[in-house]
Design a protein around this motif. Sequence first.
Motif, mmCIF file in Angstrom:
data_model
loop_
_atom_site.group_PDB
_atom_site.id
_atom_site.type_symbol
_atom_site.label_atom_id
_atom_site.label_comp_id
_atom_site.label_asym_id
_atom_site.label_seq_id
_atom_site.Cartn_x
_atom_site.Cartn_y
_atom_site.Cartn_z
ATOM 1 N N LYS A 1 0.834 -1.197 0.000
ATOM 2 C CA LYS A 1 0.000 0.000 0.000
ATOM 3 C C LYS A 1 0.873 1.253 0.000
ATOM 4 C CE LYS A 1 -0.614 0.213 5.047
ATOM 5 N NZ LYS A 1 -1.592 0.134 6.153
ATOM 6 N N GLY A 2 0.258 2.369 -0.345
ATOM 7 C CA GLY A 2 1.001 3.622 -0.415
ATOM 8 C C GLY A 2 1.418 3.942 -1.831
ATOM 9 N N LYS A 3 2.312 4.900 -1.979
ATOM 10 C CA LYS A 3 2.707 5.341 -3.320
ATOM 11 C C LYS A 3 3.524 4.271 -4.027
ATOM 12 C CE LYS A 3 7.005 7.823 -2.245
ATOM 13 N NZ LYS A 3 7.712 9.115 -2.379
ATOM 14 N N ASP A 4 3.494 4.343 -5.338
ATOM 15 C CA ASP A 4 4.198 3.375 -6.180
ATOM 16 C C ASP A 4 5.699 3.460 -5.914
ATOM 17 O OD1 ASP A 4 5.027 1.635 -8.096
ATOM 18 O OD2 ASP A 4 4.179 2.705 -9.799
ATOM 19 N N ARG A 5 6.296 2.311 -5.565
ATOM 20 C CA ARG A 5 7.738 2.285 -5.291
ATOM 21 C C ARG A 5 8.522 1.702 -6.455
ATOM 22 N NH1 ARG A 5 5.612 0.288 -0.620
ATOM 23 N NH2 ARG A 5 6.460 -1.801 -0.966
ATOM 24 N N CYS A 6 7.814 1.106 -7.428
ATOM 25 C CA CYS A 6 8.517 0.552 -8.584
ATOM 26 C C CYS A 6 8.605 1.626 -9.660
ATOM 27 C CB CYS A 6 7.814 -0.691 -9.108
ATOM 28 S SG CYS A 6 8.786 -1.541 -10.370
ATOM 29 N N THR A 7 9.601 2.486 -9.517
ATOM 30 C CA THR A 7 9.790 3.623 -10.422
ATOM 31 C C THR A 7 11.198 3.589 -10.996
ATOM 32 O OG1 THR A 7 10.609 5.038 -8.625
ATOM 33 C CG2 THR A 7 8.226 5.054 -9.049
ATOM 34 N N LEU A 8 11.393 4.325 -12.076
ATOM 35 C CA LEU A 8 12.738 4.564 -12.594
ATOM 36 C C LEU A 8 13.266 5.832 -11.955
ATOM 37 C CD1 LEU A 8 15.000 3.847 -14.747
ATOM 38 C CD2 LEU A 8 13.974 5.713 -16.067
ATOM 39 N N MET A 9 14.269 5.715 -11.127
ATOM 40 C CA MET A 9 14.928 6.896 -10.570
ATOM 41 C C MET A 9 15.960 7.392 -11.579
ATOM 42 S SD MET A 9 15.659 6.249 -6.524
ATOM 43 C CE MET A 9 14.353 6.322 -5.303
ATOM 44 N N ILE A 10 15.996 8.712 -11.791
ATOM 45 C CA ILE A 10 16.924 9.302 -12.744
ATOM 46 C C ILE A 10 17.298 10.701 -12.270
ATOM 47 C CG2 ILE A 10 15.042 10.179 -14.210
ATOM 48 C CD1 ILE A 10 16.841 9.540 -16.652
ATOM 49 N N HIS A 11 18.535 11.097 -12.500
ATOM 50 C CA HIS A 11 19.003 12.426 -12.095
ATOM 51 C C HIS A 11 18.382 13.492 -13.002
ATOM 52 C CE1 HIS A 11 21.817 15.794 -11.519
ATOM 53 N NE2 HIS A 11 22.027 15.264 -10.320
ATOM 54 N N PRO A 12 18.123 14.708 -12.493
ATOM 55 C CA PRO A 12 17.520 15.771 -13.321
ATOM 56 C C PRO A 12 18.286 16.043 -14.618
ATOM 57 C CG PRO A 12 17.498 16.413 -11.014
ATOM 58 C CD PRO A 12 18.256 15.135 -11.081
ATOM 59 N N LYS A 13 19.624 16.032 -14.571
ATOM 60 C CA LYS A 13 20.391 16.299 -15.791
ATOM 61 C C LYS A 13 20.128 15.235 -16.848
ATOM 62 C CE LYS A 13 24.257 18.774 -13.625
ATOM 63 N NZ LYS A 13 25.723 18.749 -13.346
ATOM 64 N N ASP A 14 20.068 13.978 -16.431
ATOM 65 C CA ASP A 14 19.811 12.894 -17.384
ATOM 66 C C ASP A 14 18.372 12.922 -17.872
ATOM 67 O OD1 ASP A 14 22.433 11.781 -17.225
ATOM 68 O OD2 ASP A 14 21.899 10.900 -15.294
ATOM 69 N N ALA A 15 17.452 13.297 -16.985
ATOM 70 C CA ALA A 15 16.050 13.401 -17.393
ATOM 71 C C ALA A 15 15.889 14.462 -18.477
ATOM 72 C CB ALA A 15 15.176 13.729 -16.184
ATOM 73 N N THR A 16 16.548 15.589 -18.290
ATOM 74 C CA THR A 16 16.485 16.658 -19.298
ATOM 75 C C THR A 16 17.115 16.200 -20.611
ATOM 76 O OG1 THR A 16 16.569 18.351 -17.572
ATOM 77 C CG2 THR A 16 17.187 19.021 -19.805
ATOM 78 N N ARG A 17 18.223 15.492 -20.495
ATOM 79 C CA ARG A 17 18.934 15.054 -21.697
ATOM 80 C C ARG A 17 18.092 14.108 -22.551
ATOM 81 N NH1 ARG A 17 23.047 10.997 -22.255
ATOM 82 N NH2 ARG A 17 23.031 10.700 -20.002
ATOM 83 N N VAL A 18 17.283 13.244 -21.915
ATOM 84 C CA VAL A 18 16.480 12.277 -22.682
ATOM 85 C C VAL A 18 15.032 12.734 -22.847
ATOM 86 C CG1 VAL A 18 17.947 10.364 -21.983
ATOM 87 C CG2 VAL A 18 15.902 10.880 -20.647
ATOM 88 N N GLY A 19 14.703 13.938 -22.325
ATOM 89 C CA GLY A 19 13.371 14.495 -22.539
ATOM 90 C C GLY A 19 12.307 14.025 -21.585
ATOM 91 N N LEU A 20 12.694 13.605 -20.378
ATOM 92 C CA LEU A 20 11.725 13.141 -19.380
ATOM 93 C C LEU A 20 11.341 14.259 -18.436
ATOM 94 C CD1 LEU A 20 13.221 9.656 -18.430
ATOM 95 C CD2 LEU A 20 11.009 10.051 -19.525
ATOM 96 N N GLN A 21 10.071 14.253 -18.041
ATOM 97 C CA GLN A 21 9.561 15.202 -17.068
ATOM 98 C C GLN A 21 8.821 14.441 -15.974
ATOM 99 O OE1 GLN A 21 7.100 18.063 -19.053
ATOM 100 N NE2 GLN A 21 8.689 18.698 -20.500
ATOM 101 N N ALA A 22 8.599 15.115 -14.845
ATOM 102 C CA ALA A 22 7.833 14.508 -13.762
ATOM 103 C C ALA A 22 6.457 14.111 -14.288
ATOM 104 C CB ALA A 22 7.697 15.491 -12.604
ATOM 105 N N GLY A 23 6.023 12.916 -13.931
ATOM 106 C CA GLY A 23 4.731 12.423 -14.393
ATOM 107 C C GLY A 23 4.814 11.570 -15.643
ATOM 108 N N ASP A 24 5.960 11.587 -16.324
ATOM 109 C CA ASP A 24 6.138 10.761 -17.521
ATOM 110 C C ASP A 24 6.349 9.299 -17.141
ATOM 111 O OD1 ASP A 24 5.900 12.800 -19.335
ATOM 112 O OD2 ASP A 24 8.059 13.084 -19.624
#
Length: 764
Positions: free
Chosen positions: A652-675
């Motif tokens: 129970k609770g928030k989803d823990r099976c997520t892809l963790m990624i650093h902000p710089k890498d997220a920007t580089r590959v075009g990912l945003q929060a909620g994607d």
Amino acid sequence: MENGTHYRTCHLCEAMCGVAIEVKDGRIASIKGDANDPFSRGHICPKATALQDLHEDPERLRKPLRRTAEGWQEMEWDDAFELVADRLHRVRKEHGRNSIGVYLGNPNVHNHGALITTLPFLRAIGSQNRFSATSNDQLPHMLASLEMFGHQVLFPIPDIDHTDLFVCIGANPMASNGSLMTVPDFRGRLKALQARGGKLVVIDPRRTETGKLADEFHFIRPGSDALLLLAMVHTLFDEDLVDAGHAEQWTKDIDLVRLAALPFSPAAVSAHTGIAASAIRDLARQLAGTRKAALYGRMGTSTQAHGGVATWLIYVINILTGKLDVPGGMMFTQPAIDLVALGALSGQQGHFGKRFSRVRKLPEFAGEYPASTMADEMLTPGDGQIRAFVTVAGNPVLSSPNGGRLDQALSGLDFMVSVDYYLNETTRHADVILPPTAALERSHYDLIFSMFAVRNTAKFSDALFTPEDDSRHDWQILLELAHRLEQRRNGGRLPLRKELGWRAFKQLGPDPILDLLLRSGPYGSDVGKLRGLAQPLTDLVLDILPERHPLRGLARLSPLNRHWRDLPKGLSLSNLRHLPHGVDLGPLQPALPERLYTRDGMINLAPRRYLQDLQRLHALLASGPADNLLLIGRRHIRSNNSWLHNSRRLVKGKDRCTLMIHPKDATRVGLQAGDCAEVTGAAGQVVLPVEITEDLMPGVVSIPHGWGHQREGTRQSVASRHAGASINDVLGDQEIDPLAGTSVLNGQPVRVKVWRTERTRKQA
């Protein structure tokens, strides 16, 4: 079961936390920490509440299941045993003994009944195609212990209750409660360390739950730990900081280590590790300059491309800085049932590379091949191909690399049987499932984790609930199958002596064996007045018999051995029954040289296989740092591998099976929060929600281990509603550490991009 409070040990991880379970009207009313447990002192983590969920789970299997054209059907136990024994015997007879494969999962080591009966079961199977979770986990530690100290499970354990500097690399005891370091209430022990002026240093590609409590934290690039550790060794010699202390008199080949570390200066490895040369030198100085200190590493250091060398170097650094076998450093336990000494007495200290797997020629360790080659052995035709498979308390489809390929391999077998009480991602391929009783329906003693505890302790619990009449314990299942297989191999009947032995074993069960081991161990029977007569005889045996004589081994194990004279005595099963909270057997004590099992009685500081493997590190150093995104795993305190996700309390609770990624890498590959992100690796791709965080080192992404419950044909509705994605559907099974055959679970390169459905593509 009577109403009231009952005391047990939680078996869901390595920590051995004591629990107080209140029962009302035959049901569990509450589960709390046992404040009177001398080891865990009232601490429990959220996993303990899953004991109730597992026990009461309506989807837990109670009767044997058989696959039919119409679906799964229940069957009677005797019919199930006959069917399984017949089919396994037929496969063996037609295709040879190695046509049967066996996989043993992690829960077996939490179960003394299964541990005691596994050996006769494996002997009855007779196959060399054996696998377990070991090669996805602690194999590098076992190999280093075998090579350096002479025994595969003689692990040095951090004496964390007395240390002043705890350096933790690639481990997260705040989430794991320790691993190969049984340490309930790590947070409390850390607070005590810091309160006495001590310090925690953490080195990890992710600022873990442990890292966030550290006094000093360093990011490190995945897979480069061996370079860092070699640079620390280089610094110790370069700055004349080597002092092995009292262990030096039993340590050989120190100069070989000095020569091996010469090319790996802090400046040379800094770019590869991501750690400044000055910081590397300072880490070495801190360890050398702090009298009570310990360097500890675990999954992050062991399950990587250079995990074997990294694990060896952790031991090396502890030895070179005088931290082995001293209070506050790395010490050996003296458990009530000493499996290390018992194994050595029977010649089972461990072995490596005696034979190699059929397809990829990977080395065995202690009779097991690496789990990463299971699918190879099933899918590749030829003599010795696995055609039948047995799993015992394991879910390798989710826990081993390239789970999709293993899925395919299992589906093509001639026959498969699983000893498991869940229809999960692996057992769904079985022809027959044999479900054992639940953990609270059997007695419990921690044979394995008492060997890794930060303090010597012992505790036994009888079954909390009476199992149903038509049920079987796992030890009963294994013994019954072994007995019937032995009968078939001998033409249907066994000699009377053997037949009576099997029947007696099945009638008595594992607990009398447990009692015998307790009474004959170092804390065992106190012979009182007879000691004056027996002591001289014991001393004589130890003095006159050759070192490797079996009677000498028995005398060393005996409570009469003068070496144990200061230990508490009188331990037995009946005494432990009168001590429901367990018994404290004292802190870890210096144990050299008696604890060594090498042929010459010396610590082998520079085993040749490690020195030879340094060639790969030279090549890594010469290649320059890679620019790939590297994948690492992670764990959460509310999870343990794949087998707790059907607990509604834990998922129970928030989803823990997520892809963790650093902000710089997220920007580089075009990912945003909620994607959602699509992650592609050597084995395939998965899609999972994105968690953008600065807790990761740039260039690193993380997916938790044990998820991926979306596969059809299971009966775990809670888990399937929280399916997540399996990291092992991304990780390739061809990636191993060639030194030991360990799966590379950390540091494999991946590609990450925004995941778009057809609808979102059109909108874009």
